[in-house]
Design a protein around this motif. Structure first.
Motif, PDB file in Angstrom:
ATOM      1  N   LEU A   1       1.390  -0.802  -0.171  1.00  0.00           N
ATOM      2  CA  LEU A   1       0.360  -0.044  -0.489  1.00  0.00           C
ATOM      3  C   LEU A   1       0.609   1.419   0.022  1.00  0.00           C
ATOM      4  O   LEU A   1       0.772   2.062   1.071  1.00  0.00           O
ATOM      5  CB  LEU A   1      -0.489  -0.041   1.301  1.00  0.00           C
ATOM      6  N   PRO A   2       1.410   1.104  -0.869  1.00  0.00           N
ATOM      7  CA  PRO A   2       2.420   2.382  -1.163  1.00  0.00           C
ATOM      8  C   PRO A   2       2.095   3.810  -0.439  1.00  0.00           C
ATOM      9  O   PRO A   2       3.214   4.958  -0.460  1.00  0.00           O
ATOM     10  CB  PRO A   2       3.201   2.594  -2.566  1.00  0.00           C
ATOM     11  N   GLN A   3       0.741   4.083  -1.610  1.00  0.00           N
ATOM     12  CA  GLN A   3       0.374   5.199  -0.996  1.00  0.00           C
ATOM     13  C   GLN A   3      -0.288   6.032   0.743  1.00  0.00           C
ATOM     14  O   GLN A   3      -0.682   7.033   1.122  1.00  0.00           O
ATOM     15  CB  GLN A   3      -0.981   5.674  -2.331  1.00  0.00           C
ATOM     16  N   ARG A   4       0.005   4.918   0.984  1.00  0.00           N
ATOM     17  CA  ARG A   4      -0.513   5.470   2.872  1.00  0.00           C
ATOM     18  C   ARG A   4       0.449   5.546   3.735  1.00  0.00           C
ATOM     19  O   ARG A   4       1.161   4.616   4.101  1.00  0.00           O
ATOM     20  CB  ARG A   4      -1.047   3.153   3.486  1.00  0.00           C
TER      21      ARG A   4
ATOM     22  N   LEU B   1      12.538   7.590   6.969  1.00  0.00           N
ATOM     23  CA  LEU B   1      12.335   8.816   6.987  1.00  0.00           C
ATOM     24  C   LEU B   1      12.449  10.136   5.732  1.00  0.00           C
ATOM     25  O   LEU B   1      11.236  10.292   5.366  1.00  0.00           O
ATOM     26  CB  LEU B   1      11.804   9.345   8.233  1.00  0.00           C
ATOM     27  N   ARG B   2      13.664  10.371   5.207  1.00  0.00           N
ATOM     28  CA  ARG B   2      14.203  11.092   4.637  1.00  0.00           C
ATOM     29  C   ARG B   2      13.735  10.524   2.760  1.00  0.00           C
ATOM     30  O   ARG B   2      12.853  11.315   2.303  1.00  0.00           O
ATOM     31  CB  ARG B   2      15.751  11.040   4.447  1.00  0.00           C
ATOM     32  N   ALA B   3      13.651   9.090   2.812  1.00  0.00           N
ATOM     33  CA  ALA B   3      13.909   8.758   0.981  1.00  0.00           C
ATOM     34  C   ALA B   3      11.658   8.327   1.651  1.00  0.00           C
ATOM     35  O   ALA B   3      11.242   9.127   0.376  1.00  0.00           O
ATOM     36  CB  ALA B   3      13.733   7.562   1.488  1.00  0.00           C
ATOM     37  N   ALA B   4      10.843   9.023   2.365  1.00  0.00           N
ATOM     38  CA  ALA B   4       9.820   8.879   2.618  1.00  0.00           C
ATOM     39  C   ALA B   4       9.074  10.218   2.733  1.00  0.00           C
ATOM     40  O   ALA B   4       8.534  10.333   1.510  1.00  0.00           O
ATOM     41  CB  ALA B   4       8.641   8.197   4.007  1.00  0.00           C
TER      42      ALA B   4
END
Length: 690
Positions: A66-69, A93-96
């Motif tokens: 669920l990559p959009q969550r 978190l930097r990648a997110a």
């Protein structure tokens, strides 16, 4: 998951009825439509119980599905933070935030994570790099408190901007030591200094918990004066200073001269990066004679702060090798490029990033594509890092090739004979613009867009509305490093500009997605790949001797084991299936992790004893394995080394992931540091105890 089942699981956990909750979860995991939600509940339950490896594995699997969550990314980040995994938490978190840069819960978790993993000086530098783009009061309150908590930090903080249309300096300033007092500052230009006070209300500061009576900056300088420094009484400059206080841009009137008969301006905007910039200019100068198209290399020095680079480009200008335009203060890409394109209103222009490298008759080929038809507005070449025109994979930022490899790529592109491909939008790393299109469409939007993100997309979409087309030149390859122009604020500014573009062009995203799905550039990429493969001469290098393993014996059994075999033979696949079914029935269960593609994947995953190793942005495979509680790599292949069989790929898998290897003694890997399979017999069914 239906609300009833989800509510049941939540109710069971609330009551502490773990057995009923686990039974409901087991049911949900068996049903494809419920599985993702069940993984989330499993992760949350493991977090509550302090089972960090289980929590990470379940949440990572759910987040991958669920990559959009963003709420899942938040849970995953918190699980990393709680487990004391500060470096992986920061990377994750930097990648997110690259994907969801404006998500406030993620941003606040990122700042709190930095407090556990970075020095205060490093955190302060990141805060100052992003402070001008922080418009959420809660986040602003958080980062200013971080700055205030360190006594050695400069406690006078402020952000300023120049509004050219109104000739106003705007922004905010606060004294973190005595926030009840409005800070004093000066506007300085040349010999003139204007004493000022941040004494107007600032809604942003007020919402962040500061006094409502002051903190805002609203000052009219005497007149647009070039570089305008904004300085606190301590001598520290406010973020944004020095300001480029220049008059609003006025486009020149169109020229009556035929642009095709004029030289082309190669516009190279320069700010930082000595080596990469000089390599770019060197490639332009070396290949100048390879091009029959008359052209001028125009360096747009946007107030470069590096003396070595300034001196080098000034030397080139004095020798007549380049034309040099130096800005009094940093304009940013959009304002710098607008004024560069206006220098010679009769000429076509090429934007060329200072971190690129050209080869051969690159300009001749670009120009030939541009003039194939009157309605062509722009041309973008192939590159290693250039959105749609990236090679070998589109929209992937590949490493910049070295000069020799770049020369091979460009020669192969030239030989490919592929026809140009119409694009939705071009890419600004190397962007040929015809003057007639520029006159018709207009210059870049320097009032709404922030500094230098999405400006070419906006221009291309405006042009498309007027009937112009954009082409990809598949017979030119320009190398591009990327990532040298901007710091950590990039993702947030990209997000802010993209939001503007979505409002302006509501249909553009759908058109772009359709283009990506259709992928009309694929035949050209494949043709280039084939040409390169035909030119390469395979060399038979001697196989180096295998390196012995050095990992120590782990505590057994652990939470996860990595499957080290390739599973390319039926008997090995069957052996792993038997083991997976056996381990799934054990308590506590051991999960087998599959890191490579195999035809056995579907059957293995169906046992519930095997999981695909999650691929999580910001974490490498070794970090992911460690966070899952992986203690060993396992081989069940007992085949000894022969002329037709080498077990060394198993050894390499263990070395790559820095795991101890357990393998059958008959494979002969014990002499290279592998542990014998007999040490795992308490956990293995008899049919796989080789």
């Amino acid at each position: 998951m239906p609300p009833s089942l989800s509510a049941q699981i939540q109710s069971h956990f609330k009551k502490g009825d773990i057995e009923s909750a686990q039974a409901a979860l087991a049911l949900a995991l068996q049903t494809p439509g419920y599985r993702n939600e069940a993984l989330i509940w499993q992760g949350v339950a493991a977090l509550r119980e302090g089972r960090q490896a289980d929590a990470f594995l379940h949440l990572a699997r759910a987040s991958e599905r669920l990559p959009q969550r963003t709420d899942l990314k938040l849970l995953l980040g918190r699980s990393l933070q709680q487990s004391g995994q500060h470096e992986p938490a920061e990377g994750f978190l930097r990648a997110a935030l690259q994907r969801f840069p404006a998500d406030q819960p993620l941003r606040r978790l990122y700042w709190s994570t930095l407090q556990t993993s970075r020095s205060h000086a490093e955190i302060a530098a990141q805060i100052r790099a992003q402070l001008a783009d922080i418009h959420d009061p809660t986040e602003l309150q958080q980062v200013l408190q971080i700055l205030a908590d360190e006594p050695a930090t400069e406690l006078l903080v402020g952000v300023v901007r120049y509004d050219a249309a109104r000739n106003l300096v705007t922004g905010w300033a606060v004294d973190l030591k005595t926030p009840e007092r409005p800070p004093r500052f000066q506007l300085a230009t040349g010999q003139v200094r204007l004493e000022c006070l941040a004494n107007t209300p600032s809604p942003l500061l007020t919402q962040a918990g500061f006094p409502a009576t002051h903190g805002g900056i609203l000052v009219r300088p005497p007149q647009p004066s070039g570089a305008l420094r904004v300085i606190f009484t301590t001598g520290a400059e406010l973020i944004g200073s020095p300001l480029a206080a220049v008059a609003p841009f006025t486009p020149p009137p169109p020229s009556e001269q035929d642009p095709f008969r004029q030289p082309v301006d190669i516009l190279v905007p320069v700010f930082k990066g000595v080596d990469i910039t000089l390599a770019c200019l060197d490639s332009l100068l070396r290949h100048k004679r390879d091009n029959r198209t008359p052209h001028r290399i125009v360096v747009l020095d946007d107030a470069c702060p590096e003396p070595q680079l300034v001196q080098a480009i000034e030397n080139l200008a004095r020798r007549g090798r380049i034309e040099l335009v130096r800005r009094p203060a940093n304009l940013g890409f959009i304002r710098n490029m607008n004024r560069g394109m206006a220098l010679h209103p009769e000429r076509d222009v090429v934007w060329l990033n200072a971190d690129t490298r050209v080869h051969g008759d690159w300009l001749d080929r670009l120009r030939a594509v541009a003039y194939q038809a009157e309605d062509i507005a722009s041309v973008t070449p192939f590159t290693n890092n250039g959105e749609l025109m990236s090679f070998p994979e589109s929209r992937i930022a590949h490493p910049m090739p070295d000069p020799q490899a770049h020369a091979r790529l460009d020669r192969a592109a030239r030989q490919s004979g592929c026809t140009p491909v119409e694009l939705e939008v071009g890419c600004g790393f190397c962007f040929y613009i015809k003057r007639r299109a520029l006159d018709a469409v207009g210059y870049l939007d320097e009032e709404t867009l922030q500094r230098g993100y999405g400006e070419e997309t906006d221009w291309c979409l405006r042009a498309r509305r007027l009937g112009w087309r954009h082409l990809g030149a598949t017979n030119v390859f320009v190398a591009h490093s990327g990532g040298h122009s901007f710091g950590p604020e990039k993702a947030l500014r990209v997000h802010q500009n993209n939001a503007i573009l979505r409002r302006r062009y509501p249909d553009a995203e759908r058109r772009f997605d359709t283009f990506v799905a259709r992928d009309p550039l694929r035949p050209a990429r494949e043709a280039l790949q084939q040409l390169l493969a035909a030119q390469e001469r395979p060399t038979e290098a001697p196989t180096p001797p295998p390196t012995p393993l050095t990992a120590s014996r782990p505590p057994l059994p652990g939470r996860c084991w990595l499957i080290a075999d390739r599973l390319d033979r039926a008997e090995i696949g069957e052996r792993w299936l038997r083991l997976a079914r056996h381990l799934a029935r054990q308590q506590p269960a051991i999960t087998l992790l599959l890191a490579e593609d195999t035809p056995w994947e579907t059957q293995l995953l169906a046992t519930d004893g095997v999981s695909r190793l999650p691929r999580i942005d910001g974490l490498d495979a070794r970090q992911t394995l460690e966070l899952c509680g992986t203690v060993l790599a396992l081989s069940l292949d007992a085949t000894p080394e022969t002329v037709t069989h080498s077990p060394y790929h198993v050894l390499q898998a263990a070395q790559r992931h820095r795991l101890p290897l357990f393998a059958p003694e008959s494979a002969g890997l014990d002499r290279l540091g592998a542990f014998g399979l007999h040490e795992l017999h308490p956990y293995l069914p008899k049919e796989v105890q080789v």
